[in-house]
Scaffold this motif. Sequence first.
Motif, PDB file in Angstrom:
ATOM      1  N   SER A 205       9.924   3.380   2.229  1.00  0.00           N
ATOM      2  CA  SER A 205       9.387   3.424   0.874  1.00  0.00           C
ATOM      3  C   SER A 205       8.468   4.629   0.715  1.00  0.00           C
TER       4      SER A 205
ATOM      5  N   TYR B 172       4.964   5.802  -0.135  1.00  0.00           N
ATOM      6  CA  TYR B 172       3.599   5.293  -0.254  1.00  0.00           C
ATOM      7  C   TYR B 172       2.691   6.478  -0.588  1.00  0.00           C
TER       8      TYR B 172
ATOM      9  N   ALA C 261       0.227   9.277  -0.566  1.00  0.00           N
ATOM     10  CA  ALA C 261      -0.514   9.901   0.535  1.00  0.00           C
ATOM     11  C   ALA C 261      -1.873  10.365   0.033  1.00  0.00           C
ATOM     12  N   ARG C 262      -2.754  10.644   0.980  1.00  0.00           N
ATOM     13  CA  ARG C 262      -4.071  11.163   0.631  1.00  0.00           C
ATOM     14  C   ARG C 262      -4.136  12.633   1.046  1.00  0.00           C
ATOM     15  N   PHE C 263      -5.120  13.323   0.535  1.00  0.00           N
ATOM     16  CA  PHE C 263      -5.408  14.698   0.929  1.00  0.00           C
ATOM     17  C   PHE C 263      -4.260  15.664   0.632  1.00  0.00           C
ATOM     18  N   TYR C 264      -4.128  15.971  -0.628  1.00  0.00           N
ATOM     19  CA  TYR C 264      -3.184  17.012  -1.037  1.00  0.00           C
ATOM     20  C   TYR C 264      -3.689  17.609  -2.339  1.00  0.00           C
ATOM     21  N   ARG C 265      -3.094  18.709  -2.737  1.00  0.00           N
ATOM     22  CA  ARG C 265      -3.450  19.278  -4.039  1.00  0.00           C
ATOM     23  C   ARG C 265      -2.209  19.887  -4.681  1.00  0.00           C
TER      24      ARG C 265
ATOM     25  N   CYS D 255       0.056  19.838   1.103  1.00  0.00           N
ATOM     26  CA  CYS D 255      -0.513  18.782   1.949  1.00  0.00           C
ATOM     27  C   CYS D 255      -1.763  19.336   2.648  1.00  0.00           C
ATOM     28  N   LEU D 256      -2.815  18.559   2.658  1.00  0.00           N
ATOM     29  CA  LEU D 256      -4.063  19.035   3.280  1.00  0.00           C
ATOM     30  C   LEU D 256      -4.464  18.179   4.477  1.00  0.00           C
TER      31      LEU D 256
ATOM     32  N   THR E 137       3.905   9.423   1.743  1.00  0.00           N
ATOM     33  CA  THR E 137       4.289   9.261   3.140  1.00  0.00           C
ATOM     34  C   THR E 137       5.470   8.298   3.183  1.00  0.00           C
TER      35      THR E 137
ATOM     36  N   PHE F 285       4.715   4.584   5.911  1.00  0.00           N
ATOM     37  CA  PHE F 285       3.683   3.547   5.818  1.00  0.00           C
ATOM     38  C   PHE F 285       4.326   2.186   6.072  1.00  0.00           C
TER      39      PHE F 285
ATOM     40  N   TYR G 169      -1.167   9.047   8.794  1.00  0.00           N
ATOM     41  CA  TYR G 169      -2.600   8.906   8.523  1.00  0.00           C
ATOM     42  C   TYR G 169      -2.932   7.657   7.691  1.00  0.00           C
ATOM     43  N   GLU G 170      -2.221   7.459   6.590  1.00  0.00           N
ATOM     44  CA  GLU G 170      -2.555   6.359   5.673  1.00  0.00           C
ATOM     45  C   GLU G 170      -2.348   5.007   6.355  1.00  0.00           C
TER      46      GLU G 170
ATOM     47  N   LEU H  93      -5.188   4.579   8.820  1.00  0.00           N
ATOM     48  CA  LEU H  93      -6.463   4.311   8.149  1.00  0.00           C
ATOM     49  C   LEU H  93      -6.541   2.873   7.637  1.00  0.00           C
ATOM     50  N   GLU H  94      -5.498   2.431   6.945  1.00  0.00           N
ATOM     51  CA  GLU H  94      -5.533   1.081   6.375  1.00  0.00           C
ATOM     52  C   GLU H  94      -5.536   0.008   7.476  1.00  0.00           C
TER      53      GLU H  94
ATOM     54  N   GLU I 131     -11.747  17.138   6.544  1.00  0.00           N
ATOM     55  CA  GLU I 131     -12.027  16.064   5.581  1.00  0.00           C
ATOM     56  C   GLU I 131     -11.315  14.763   5.959  1.00  0.00           C
ATOM     57  N   PRO I 132      -9.994  14.790   6.156  1.00  0.00           N
ATOM     58  CA  PRO I 132      -9.354  13.524   6.580  1.00  0.00           C
ATOM     59  C   PRO I 132      -9.890  13.012   7.904  1.00  0.00           C
TER      60      PRO I 132
ATOM     61  N   VAL J 245     -13.131  11.017   7.360  1.00  0.00           N
ATOM     62  CA  VAL J 245     -12.878   9.686   6.769  1.00  0.00           C
ATOM     63  C   VAL J 245     -12.381   8.730   7.854  1.00  0.00           C
TER      64      VAL J 245
END
Lengths: 75, 326
Positions: A59, A61, A63-67, B8-9, B37, B40, B126-127, B130-131, B154-155, B158
């Motif tokens: 699936s 989901y 993601a975090r940390f992007y721009r 992606c950062l 992602t 997950f 990562y996600e 983290l969760e 930064e990631p 966290v």
Amino acid sequence: MKKTVFSVKRSNKFCLLLFLVVSGWIFFLVGQELFFPAPPVPVIDVAAELAKIEKAGLSLYPARFYRITGEDAVK
Amino acid sequence: MSGRVVQCLICPKECKLAEGQRGDCRSRANFGDKMVTLVFGAPCSSHIDPIEKKPLYHVLPASRAFSIATAGCNLHCKFCQNWEISQVPPEDIRHLPLSPEGVVKQAVMSHSRSIAYTYSEPVTFYEYTLETAKLARRKKILNLLISAGYINPEPQDVLCQYLDAANIDLKGITEKFYREVCFATLKPVQDALIRFKKNGVWVEITNLIVPTLNDEPKDIKLLCEWIFNELGPDTPLHFSRFYPMYRLKNLPPTPRGALIAARDIARETGINYVYIGNLDTPEGSNTYCPKCRRLLVERRGYWVVRNQVRDGRCPFCRETIPGIWS
């Protein structure tokens, strides 16, 4: 003595130098595009990619940390 | 094709992705101008391991670590030991649906005192890490990151809020080695190691010694000096034996002598806890008190034969032995 095309007056030397620098720079830029072109934006069949992911039972989901770069992917 | 470029950062590669395109790790993608992602809750490996397998020798010896991994990695080391899962896109490998709640539940059921995010590269999942780590923390289960440490600040900051310990693979000490053998760069890994330490995460380091590529004594000396100066003498260092694998099948396994020589260099540099892994040596996995030199933890392979550390101290001279012991 008769002047030749190669005899340049001292006052014109600056102009000649400027001409060489500018034309050299243009030549460099054109050459770079010709010999080292930017990689093309890949053509991806998004629907096929999504189908492949779905078929595998995966699936999407968030993601975090992007721009978003602001660059347009259309070429 | 339409859509905007998303960058992606999560790691220093900072991949710029067009619509539908995957990152270098193969598990993160741009769909609908959003980063997603694909892995997950979809581990391709889950296993109950002794914590010594990670290796983390100064964290709850002889305990179980519920270990998970998903497909993909942001590095492409030519010597990768887990390339079957790390160097493939997630849809090309079987996975098991397992939510973060499910991971914690399985860890509790299996009497695991920790959850290890391991085998491939947790930075790319990562996600999920983290969760799961947030839930595990609530259940007082430790979170262990087994990683190449190729992550952006930064990631990392966290994630560090929920991490207890990390084993980071410092693969070499030259940019050349990282570029040519791992397709990454050294500096971000060094920065990440320092940041883990600053964030209070217990850190152990693994260095795989690959014959002819990173086994020069001067390089090993440099690596040890860097660890000593930047992370401190109490940072455990594991020298690991290379076996011909993936794209380096042409090289022989690391000779026993090279590993012992590396251990000697590390000890001479002043590192207090140096171990040898992937090789059966009589003393290579044991922990000794740096002050009185007595045997504290005796190990055979992944098994702890005897653990004499009491309340984080040597029972003979009362020297503090750093780590997480209870």
